[in-house]
Design an enzyme around this catalytic site. Structure first.
Site, short mmCIF file in Angstrom:
data_model
loop_
_atom_site.label_atom_id
_atom_site.label_comp_id
_atom_site.label_asym_id
_atom_site.label_seq_id
_atom_site.Cartn_x
_atom_site.Cartn_y
_atom_site.Cartn_z
N ASP A 1 0.90 -1.18 -0.05
CA ASP A 1 -0.07 0.04 0.02
C ASP A 1 0.89 1.27 -0.12
OD1 ASP A 1 -2.19 1.58 -0.16
OD2 ASP A 1 -3.14 0.70 1.64
C1 NOJ Z 1 -3.81 4.14 -0.27
C2 NOJ Z 1 -5.11 3.20 0.18
O1 NOJ Z 1 -4.91 2.50 1.36
C3 NOJ Z 1 -5.30 2.13 -0.91
O2 NOJ Z 1 -6.40 1.57 -0.78
C4 NOJ Z 1 -5.31 2.72 -2.26
O3 NOJ Z 1 -5.52 1.79 -3.12
C5 NOJ Z 1 -3.82 3.41 -2.27
N1 NOJ Z 1 -3.86 4.40 -1.19
C6 NOJ Z 1 -3.61 4.03 -3.72
O4 NOJ Z 1 -4.34 5.22 -4.09
#
Ligand code: NOJ
Length: 761
Positions: free
Chosen positions: A295
């Protein structure tokens, strides 16, 4: 007679065979990328040509557009692309996608295409209801169709990878991200996970309209302590395997090409460096051959977690655990080459990560077709068939929580339309909107006025949050209501600011002075229809007692207005059912229907009234609140009524050995539309097992079917229960069917039905 039954037997065997062939073909299609000799040999020959730096280049991902998290400060992507230092970019859309791809494909030494990702969560240009809303349809084919539309639109703009579906089980309404998932149940959550994967990936990843799915956030993220986003999770292995892992496993089995490792620490080991979940479970047990992306900066966050004291260690721990691609932390890029040269990270580990990433790039056909040649979707008008689908999904996602008969409304009634969501396009789109635009969202006011003309009297009442004008505006809303026959009051949570990522709440009530507005409008004595626009269960106790009808509409997407209007007037009969429990008080959370019984359950204690001095003590209960939710999982009313016959079982005694094999039992019931209008019912099958080596929930969903019934019509539903429904992770951590007493319910909600019983010996 004899010939007849033999004929039927043959037909049945033929059907079974056909079903098996269809299933095998579906699996073969969905997984065809995972072990394709042609792809494998292309990977091998490419790997041989790559330098260590080029290999590590494939492992880096950057957000090159408007950020969805804190930035890295890097901007020199064009230069990096040319040097083969980037594997993926995200948050880029429009013509920029092809421009950047051209650099990778024409100017880098090995011409390896970039995979462009984006958070396409509930639609790309055409915004559907939020995932929590979509889950309330309990309609897997609709969810699949919505995901397919999202894939068609996103791929048109060169996006071949979505960070979806989010399949985190969430039992805590405080957690803002409960809106992004399919609710609290692992059985339903698994079916939903599969539907999204099928929709995004189509029958083959190589189809230019397919986009790679990403099952996230692996794993346990939804169990954040206190419902606070990014917080610690502690999930014992059995609970992990029983509740949190199944939707991920389902996504993997359906062919999901990628996984995203979560932010949270799980049992003291951050999920983005967790060898147990990433290597043992995902790779060794499930045999996943796609790639794992971290993430956003979750590799760098291993430092504040306390798992690493510097970036190099963080990168090493993440890649050794099985995270192949570094989203935004820039730590694989800046530290891995040196660590390989120093012998701290085996070169074979880098090779394996590169293999997994290239496998998906080959599978998507990016080497043959790196560019999109389709007309841009961004900025173009929405396609009619896509908005039609968005309206259908929205209509089927609405959950009727209460109706004393005021709904459906009558065309001749004068309507006071009140509340901050009545004429609010922005908040119809929900958390995450990709390329969705507020201007495309049709508000309720627009649709109602179209239908009723001057019979609508609009008065906003209050904003979502408290503002100085509220007192006067509430008074104006009261005056408007006095001129009308009925009030439709649209209240809820701001979609972006109060739901989704980094939007956990400790009070899950209607914010600002909205409840005061509702009370003032209801004080006129006119019947009130409350529409709730929320990304989570909100506390609705006062409304449940005092208004005539409540419709939970979530954040319904671009077709909000038409979908709600059609529902208010009975052109759509609500059929949504809750996939999350609605608590009475925040003190009850975490709240979920499939809890354990405890040694001191309420038993005969009357939970239909608030506890008082007479309520027996020494029970597992609160002294100031009932145990039950206000509205349970599976609940949802209709403009018609459904009655259920007693449940029948094919037999009442089975052997565990048989059920651990291929033996199945059949559960049957008849469901009748006992009302006067056509309607759809989601028939739910629940079980509860006792006498087992570990204790099992008071109820568990093990099947569901949607039935469309005309007035007076009955249909028989049939479910089967076999190994996959009856097995659980037992005392020895084996997933098996054990001897047990099993109760079975077939009902329209998790709190209804009369059980029948069978035994497993
Ligand atoms: C953080 C989020 O937790 C995740 O769900 C998302 O896909 C990513 N950022 C990318 O934007």
């Amino acid at each position: 007679m004899h010939n007849f039954s033999r004929f039927h037997g043959n037909v049945r065997r033929c059907c079974q065979l056909l079903l098996i062939i269809t299933l095998l073909t579906a699996v073969a299609f969905s997984q065809s990328w995972s072990n394709d000799p042609k792809i494998e040999s292309r990977i091998n020959s490419l790997l041989k040509q790559m330098t260590l730096e080029e290999k590590i280049g494939q492992l880096n991902q950057y957000s090159a557009g408007s950020p969805t998290g804190p930035g890295t400060g890097r901007t020199n992507y064009e230069d990096m692309l040319q040097k083969g230092q980037i594997g993926s970019l995200f948050n880029v859309t429009g013509p920029r996608v092809n421009e950047l791809q051209k650099i990778a494909v024409e100017k880098s030494r090995l011409k390896i295409p970039i995979i462009f990702g984006l958070d396409v969560i509930h639609g790309y240009r055409t915004t559907f209801p939020t995932p929590l809303g979509m889950s309330s349809t309990w309609d897997m084919s609709l969810i699949e169709k919505a995901a397919r539309v999202a894939a068609i639109e996103a791929s048109s703009d060169g996006i071949r990878w979505t960070f979806s579906p989010m399949v985190d089980i969430a039992r805590d309404a405080r957690w803002g991200r409960i809106v992004e998932g399919g609710g609290e149940d692992p059985f339903l959550g698994s079916a939903i996970a599969r539907a999204y994967v099928r929709g995004y990936q189509g029958t083959s990843l190589a189809d230019p309209t397919s986009i790679a799915a990403c099952a996230k956030h692996y794993v346990g993220y939804g169990a954040a302590e206190g419902g606070r986003d990014y917080n610690t999770t502690e999930i014992p292995e059995r609970l992990l395997r029983q509740v949190y892992l199944p939707p991920f496993h389902a996504a993997q089995q359906e062919g999901a090409a990628t996984f995203m490792s979560a932010f949270n620490s799980l049992n003291e080991v951050p999920a983005s460096a967790n060898p147990f979940t990433l290597d043992q479970v995902l790779r060794k047990e499930w045999k996943f051959r796609g790639f794992v992306v971290s993430d956003w900066t979750s590799i760098g966050e291993l430092i504040p977690h306390g798992l690493a004291n510097d970036g190099a260690t963080a990168a090493r721990k993440a890649i050794l655990a099985g995270v192949d691609m570094d989203m935004e932390a820039n730590l694989y890029f800046s530290t891995l080459a040196e660590q390989v040269k120093a012998g701290k990270v085996p070169a074979s580990v880098i090779d394996e990560a590169v293999r997994r990433i290239l496998r998906i790039k080959f599978a998507l056909g990016l080497f043959e077709n790196p560019y999109t040649t389709k007309p841009p979707v961004v900025g173009a008008p929405l396609a009619k068939e896509h908005t039609d689908l968005a309206r259908t999904v929205a209509e089927k996602s609405f959950v009727l929580l209460k109706n004393n008969g005021v709904l459906p409304l009558k065309a001749q009634q004068k309507v006071a339309l009140i509340g901050p969501f009545a004429d609010n396009a922005h908040d119809m789109l929900g958390s995450w909107r990709a390329q969705g635009e507020s201007k495309d969202a049709v508000t309720l006011k627009t649709s109602l006025e179209e239908k009723l003309g001057p019979k609508v009297i609009f008065s906003k009442g209050t904003g979502i949050l408290e503002s100085p004008q509220d007192t006067e505006a509430i008074q104006a809303a009261v005056e408007a209501t006095k001129q009308a026959d009925v009030a439709v009051v649209a209240l809820g949570e701001a979609s972006n600011e109060m739901t989704g990522e980094a939007a956990s709440r400790t009070e899950i009530t209607l914010p600002g002075r909205q409840l005061e507005l509702l009370k003032a409008v209801a004080g006129t004595g006119k019947p009130v229809v409350l529409l709730v626009f929320s990304g989570r269960p909100v506390i609705l106790n006062w409304a449940a007692e005092n208004v005539a009808a409540i419709l939970e509409t979530w954040h319904p997407g671009v077709q909000a207005g038409p979908a709600i209007t059609r529902t208010l007037y009975g052109e759509n009969n609500p059929s949504g059912k809750l996939t999350v429990s609605f608590p009475r008080a925040v003190g009850q959370v975490p709240m979920y229907y499939n809890h354990l019984n405890t040694g001191r359950p309420l038993g005969t204690v009357d939970d239909s009234v608030a506890p008082n001095a007479e309520t027996p003590k020494f029970k597992s209960r609160y002294i100031d609140q009932r145990n039950s939710p206000l509205y349970p999982f599976g609940f949802g009313l209709s403009y018609t009524t459904f009655t259920y016959s007693p449940v029948s079982l094919s037999s009442t005694s089975f052997s565990a050995a048989d059920l651990n094999g291929t033996k199945k039992l059949t559960v049957r019931a008849e469901v009748k539309n006992s009302g006067t209008v056509a309607g759809e019912e989601t028939v739910q099958l629940y079980i509860a097992q006792t006498g087992t080596s570990v204790v099992r929930p008071v109820r568990e969903l093990k099947g569901f079917q949607k039935l469309a019934l005309s007035p007076g019509e009955s249909k028989q539903v049939e479910f089967t229960l076999g190994q996959s429904e009856l097995a659980f992770w037992n005392l020895d951590m084996k997933n098996v069917v054990e001897p047990a007493k099993v109760k079975v319910w077939v009902a329209g909600s998790s709190d209804q039905g009369t059980p029948v019983e069978f035994t497993i010996n």
